[in-house]
Design a protein around this motif. Structure first.
Motif, PDB file in Angstrom:
ATOM      1  N   ASP A 102      65.703   3.412   1.091  1.00  0.00           N
ATOM      2  CA  ASP A 102      65.562   3.680   2.457  1.00  0.00           C
ATOM      3  C   ASP A 102      65.433   2.606   3.334  1.00  0.00           C
ATOM      4  N   MET A 103      64.929   1.462   2.945  1.00  0.00           N
ATOM      5  CA  MET A 103      64.565   0.197   3.927  1.00  0.00           C
ATOM      6  C   MET A 103      64.909  -1.103   3.119  1.00  0.00           C
ATOM      7  N   SER A 104      65.006  -1.990   3.981  1.00  0.00           N
ATOM      8  CA  SER A 104      65.148  -3.586   3.390  1.00  0.00           C
ATOM      9  C   SER A 104      63.766  -4.317   3.610  1.00  0.00           C
ATOM     10  N   LEU A 105      63.640  -5.394   2.818  1.00  0.00           N
ATOM     11  CA  LEU A 105      62.321  -6.155   3.086  1.00  0.00           C
ATOM     12  C   LEU A 105      62.472  -6.756   4.433  1.00  0.00           C
ATOM     13  N   VAL A 106      63.556  -6.994   5.100  1.00  0.00           N
ATOM     14  CA  VAL A 106      63.684  -7.443   6.462  1.00  0.00           C
ATOM     15  C   VAL A 106      64.635  -6.654   7.002  1.00  0.00           C
ATOM     16  N   GLY A 107      64.147  -6.405   8.421  1.00  0.00           N
ATOM     17  CA  GLY A 107      65.181  -5.315   9.242  1.00  0.00           C
ATOM     18  C   GLY A 107      64.300  -4.804  10.538  1.00  0.00           C
ATOM     19  N   ASP A 135      60.506  -8.107  10.761  1.00  0.00           N
ATOM     20  CA  ASP A 135      61.353  -8.834  11.464  1.00  0.00           C
ATOM     21  C   ASP A 135      60.850  -9.494  12.494  1.00  0.00           C
ATOM     22  N   PHE A 136      61.875 -10.079  13.375  1.00  0.00           N
ATOM     23  CA  PHE A 136      61.221 -10.965  14.481  1.00  0.00           C
ATOM     24  C   PHE A 136      59.903  -9.916  15.356  1.00  0.00           C
ATOM     25  N   ALA A 137      60.250  -8.808  15.590  1.00  0.00           N
ATOM     26  CA  ALA A 137      59.301  -7.972  16.431  1.00  0.00           C
ATOM     27  C   ALA A 137      57.952  -7.897  15.720  1.00  0.00           C
ATOM     28  N   PRO A 164      60.052  -1.582  24.409  1.00  0.00           N
ATOM     29  CA  PRO A 164      61.522  -2.132  24.905  1.00  0.00           C
ATOM     30  C   PRO A 164      61.469  -3.595  24.403  1.00  0.00           C
ATOM     31  N   LYS A 165      60.401  -4.356  24.398  1.00  0.00           N
ATOM     32  CA  LYS A 165      60.204  -5.650  24.066  1.00  0.00           C
ATOM     33  C   LYS A 165      60.360  -5.867  22.478  1.00  0.00           C
ATOM     34  N   LYS A 166      59.812  -4.852  21.622  1.00  0.00           N
ATOM     35  CA  LYS A 166      60.124  -4.997  20.220  1.00  0.00           C
ATOM     36  C   LYS A 166      61.481  -4.682  20.146  1.00  0.00           C
ATOM     37  N   GLN A 172      67.640  -9.062  18.716  1.00  0.00           N
ATOM     38  CA  GLN A 172      68.081 -10.376  18.656  1.00  0.00           C
ATOM     39  C   GLN A 172      68.234 -10.894  17.124  1.00  0.00           C
ATOM     40  N   TYR A 173      67.242 -10.032  16.283  1.00  0.00           N
ATOM     41  CA  TYR A 173      67.467 -10.398  14.817  1.00  0.00           C
ATOM     42  C   TYR A 173      68.754  -9.741  14.280  1.00  0.00           C
TER      43      TYR A 173
END
Length: 202
Positions: A102-107, A135-137, A164-166, A172-173
């Protein structure tokens, strides 16, 4: 390659953290009625909905009063919940989501359908990849709940300012996605859990 890393590291994490999982499950069960896990519908890759897993940190049925957590002292949070939220232990069951695919470690962090419906065409690009635990957010908004607690209207602040910022950080990621960047984010996330802040977003 990334999927293989996800499987190996999630298996290792589940095995290594098994004692912590057991301790947390016992603590949650002893303090309040309800299941150990909290399952929430999130939107993943290709708009596919799935059940994101967390250790339950609130009293049962707390979500009916709102899906945002407003501060570390939200009255809906149990005493055990304060502890596991502070150290992000409540997020660890998402390793199971990673193992299931369902997910990745990073994303990009997966959102609930309510907020995904507000995505712009550009923001919907985030749904072309598997969502992640960090992730970055996630690094930038590590203390998001406390930020929302300072707002007179948390829902408006989240939709108009925070989200919006997230999503900008997540895009960007996505544009900089690589195995090397993923490994950096994982390391920096662990360091952040121990109070060490490292600026990764340029």
């Amino acid at each position: 390659m990334i999927r293989l890393i996800d499987i190996i590291l999630s298996l290792f994490g589940l095995f290594f953290l098994a004692p912590l999982f057991l301790f947390t499950a016992i603590g949650i069960s002893m303090e309040s009625k309800g299941g150990v896990f909290f399952r929430q519908t999130r939107v993943g890759k290709d708009f596919r909905e799935f059940k994101l897993l967390k250790f339950r940190s609130m009293f049962v049925n707390s979500e009916v009063s709102g899906q945002l957590t407003v501060g570390s002292r939200d009255i809906r949070i149990t005493r055990m919940g304060y502890f596991i939220r502070k150290y992000k232990v409540d997020e660890l069951p998402q390793l199971i989501n990673v193992l299931l695919g369902d997910m990745s470690l990073v994303g990009p962090r997966p959102e609930v359908p309510k907020y995904v419906s507000k995505y712009t065409t550009e923001q919907k690009r985030l749904l072309t990849v598997r969502p992640g635990i960090t992730d970055f957010a996630s690094l930038y908004y590590f203390e998001e709940a406390d930020l929302l607690a300072a707002s007179d209207d948390p829902e408006h602040t989240y939709i108009e300012e925070v989200m919006p910022k997230k999503l900008s950080f997540s895009l960007q990621y996505l544009d900089q996605k690589s195995v090397v960047n993923d490994l950096k984010i994982m390391v920096f996330t662990v360091l952040r859990l121990f109070g060490i802040k490292i600026k990764l977003i340029k």
